[in-house]
Design a protein around this motif. Structure first.
Motif, PDB file in Angstrom:
ATOM      1  N   ASN A  35      16.687  -6.395   7.064  1.00 26.35           N
ATOM      2  CA  ASN A  35      17.768  -5.242   6.905  1.00 26.35           C
ATOM      3  C   ASN A  35      17.033  -4.440   5.720  1.00 26.35           C
ATOM      4  N   ILE A  36      16.408  -5.003   4.665  1.00 21.84           N
ATOM      5  CA  ILE A  36      15.843  -4.128   3.798  1.00 21.84           C
ATOM      6  C   ILE A  36      14.570  -3.444   4.545  1.00 21.84           C
ATOM      7  N   TYR A  37      14.012  -4.039   5.152  1.00 20.51           N
ATOM      8  CA  TYR A  37      12.596  -3.441   6.065  1.00 20.51           C
ATOM      9  C   TYR A  37      13.213  -2.070   6.839  1.00 20.51           C
ATOM     10  N   LYS A  38      14.282  -2.499   7.583  1.00 20.43           N
ATOM     11  CA  LYS A  38      14.775  -1.327   8.445  1.00 20.43           C
ATOM     12  C   LYS A  38      15.380  -0.269   7.512  1.00 20.43           C
ATOM     13  N   TYR A  39      16.113  -0.484   6.571  1.00 19.59           N
ATOM     14  CA  TYR A  39      16.380   0.571   5.762  1.00 19.59           C
ATOM     15  C   TYR A  39      15.347   1.379   4.989  1.00 19.59           C
ATOM     16  N   LEU A  40      14.407   0.881   4.442  1.00 20.03           N
ATOM     17  CA  LEU A  40      13.343   1.425   4.070  1.00 20.03           C
ATOM     18  C   LEU A  40      12.429   2.230   4.966  1.00 20.03           C
ATOM     19  N   ASN A  41      12.361   1.835   6.384  1.00 17.29           N
ATOM     20  CA  ASN A  41      11.805   2.482   7.346  1.00 17.29           C
ATOM     21  C   ASN A  41      12.755   3.838   7.726  1.00 17.29           C
ATOM     22  N   GLU A  42      14.048   3.582   7.712  1.00 13.20           N
ATOM     23  CA  GLU A  42      14.914   4.842   8.085  1.00 13.20           C
ATOM     24  C   GLU A  42      14.896   5.921   6.871  1.00 13.20           C
ATOM     25  N   HIS A  43      15.316   5.302   5.853  1.00  8.26           N
ATOM     26  CA  HIS A  43      15.778   6.318   4.701  1.00  8.26           C
ATOM     27  C   HIS A  43      14.534   6.555   3.627  1.00  8.26           C
ATOM     28  N   ALA A  44      13.715   5.713   3.475  1.00  7.82           N
ATOM     29  CA  ALA A  44      12.523   5.898   2.345  1.00  7.82           C
ATOM     30  C   ALA A  44      11.282   6.556   3.299  1.00  7.82           C
ATOM     31  N   GLU A  45      11.380   6.604   4.326  1.00  7.52           N
ATOM     32  CA  GLU A  45      10.057   6.820   5.252  1.00  7.52           C
ATOM     33  C   GLU A  45       8.762   6.217   4.845  1.00  7.52           C
ATOM     34  N   ILE A  46       9.049   4.693   4.779  1.00  6.14           N
ATOM     35  CA  ILE A  46       7.782   3.806   4.539  1.00  6.14           C
ATOM     36  C   ILE A  46       7.756   3.092   5.686  1.00  6.14           C
ATOM     37  N   ASN A  47       6.508   3.016   6.042  1.00  2.72           N
ATOM     38  CA  ASN A  47       6.257   2.005   7.060  1.00  2.72           C
ATOM     39  C   ASN A  47       4.896   1.344   7.053  1.00  2.72           C
ATOM     40  N   GLY A  48       4.403   0.430   8.091  1.00  8.86           N
ATOM     41  CA  GLY A  48       3.257  -0.178   8.143  1.00  8.86           C
ATOM     42  C   GLY A  48       3.295  -1.449   7.030  1.00  8.86           C
ATOM     43  N   ILE A  49       2.302  -1.929   6.643  1.00  9.44           N
ATOM     44  CA  ILE A  49       2.025  -2.761   5.530  1.00  9.44           C
ATOM     45  C   ILE A  49       2.742  -2.520   4.330  1.00  9.44           C
ATOM     46  N   GLU A  50       2.880  -1.208   4.084  1.00 12.67           N
ATOM     47  CA  GLU A  50       3.688  -0.749   2.583  1.00 12.67           C
ATOM     48  C   GLU A  50       4.879  -1.132   2.869  1.00 12.67           C
ATOM     49  N   ALA A  51       5.571  -0.947   3.776  1.00  9.00           N
ATOM     50  CA  ALA A  51       7.030  -1.188   4.016  1.00  9.00           C
ATOM     51  C   ALA A  51       7.120  -2.892   3.939  1.00  9.00           C
ATOM     52  N   VAL A  52       6.494  -3.604   4.644  1.00  7.68           N
ATOM     53  CA  VAL A  52       6.417  -4.787   4.435  1.00  7.68           C
ATOM     54  C   VAL A  52       6.347  -5.594   3.036  1.00  7.68           C
ATOM     55  N   ILE A  53       5.422  -4.986   2.214  1.00  9.47           N
ATOM     56  CA  ILE A  53       5.036  -5.268   0.873  1.00  9.47           C
ATOM     57  C   ILE A  53       6.454  -4.886   0.219  1.00  9.47           C
ATOM     58  N   LYS A  54       6.904  -3.765   0.001  1.00 12.49           N
ATOM     59  CA  LYS A  54       7.979  -3.352  -0.506  1.00 12.49           C
ATOM     60  C   LYS A  54       9.283  -4.054  -0.112  1.00 12.49           C
ATOM     61  N   SER A  55       9.539  -4.238   1.152  1.00 13.44           N
ATOM     62  CA  SER A  55      10.603  -5.161   1.631  1.00 13.44           C
ATOM     63  C   SER A  55      10.553  -6.524   0.962  1.00 13.44           C
ATOM     64  N   TYR A  56       9.388  -7.021   1.156  1.00 15.98           N
ATOM     65  CA  TYR A  56       9.278  -8.515   0.468  1.00 15.98           C
ATOM     66  C   TYR A  56       9.663  -8.680  -0.919  1.00 15.98           C
ATOM     67  N   ARG A  57       9.038  -7.835  -1.705  1.00 14.22           N
ATOM     68  CA  ARG A  57       9.259  -7.617  -3.270  1.00 14.22           C
ATOM     69  C   ARG A  57      10.821  -7.501  -3.203  1.00 14.22           C
ATOM     70  N   LEU A  58      11.581  -6.620  -2.724  1.00 10.69           N
ATOM     71  CA  LEU A  58      13.165  -6.647  -2.987  1.00 10.69           C
ATOM     72  C   LEU A  58      13.686  -7.709  -2.350  1.00 10.69           C
ATOM     73  N   TYR A  59      13.320  -8.556  -1.276  1.00 11.57           N
ATOM     74  CA  TYR A  59      13.573  -9.639  -0.969  1.00 11.57           C
ATOM     75  C   TYR A  59      13.771 -10.818  -1.926  1.00 11.57           C
TER      76      TYR A  59
END
Length: 182
Positions: free
Chosen positions: A78-102
């Motif tokens: 859900n964090i990953y999906k939110y970052l993809n849709e609203h922060a326009e972050i994708n790829g490994i950068e989105a995985v890293i940022k989502s994982y840090r938030l998790y």
């Protein structure tokens, strides 16, 4: 041209360092960077003090839909999906940022102690991209949870609304045993 190549390699090394610090396995490093295996091994050994674990990466979707892993996987996705849709972050950068938030949400200071490892989180994203897993909406709380794509999702009840009868028994038994020893 040579300067661009040096800058790119420095960025790749920085990415590898960040991934290793978050607990990435060697296969993830090889997939997400263009650095040689030898270079990645060196980086890993330097940061962790040991050789990387051997063996295959998780390849089954089943782990992600079991009770406790499903809650953690769903939180991450859900964090990953939110970052993809609203922060326009994708790829490994989105995985890293989502994982840090998790990690922040589960109050885990050490990534090695988290239920969901970075490698599993990365694999989870790949399973979603491959349409092997999807979100199912809980009919009670309305939350979106990781589920098999081909399962029926009518009247889906999540693991938070419908806790399995044996859920958490192992921790309780372990705590009781520790209390007896003390």
């Amino acid at each position: 041209m040579a300067i661009k190549s040096v800058v790119n390699e420095a960025n790749e090394i920085q990415l590898a360092i960040e991934l290793v610090k978050l607990g990435a396995r060697l296969q993830l490093l090889e997939s997400e960077t263009s650095l040689s295996r030898e270079r990645l091994l060196k980086i890993y050994k330097e940061l962790k003090g040991v050789s990387p674990p051997k063996g295959m990466l998780p390849f089954s979707t089943d782990w992600f839909v079991t009770w406790q892993p499903n809650i953690h996987s769903s939180l991450f996705m859900n964090i990953y999906k939110y970052l993809n849709e609203h922060a326009e972050i994708n790829g490994i950068e989105a995985v890293i940022k989502s994982y840090r938030l998790y990690l922040e949400q589960v109050a885990c200071l050490n990534p090695d102690e988290a239920l969901l490892s970075l490698t599993r989180a990365w694999t989870l994203v790949r399973f979603f991209e491959g349409k092997m897993l999807t979100f199912a909406r809980c009919s009670e709380c309305g939350g979106h949870f990781v589920a098999h794509s081909l399962d029926l999702h009518d009247q889906y009840r999540c693991g938070l609304c419908h806790v399995p009868s044996r859920a958490g028994k192992t921790k309780k038994a372990k705590d009781a045993e520790m209390a007896m020893v003390a």
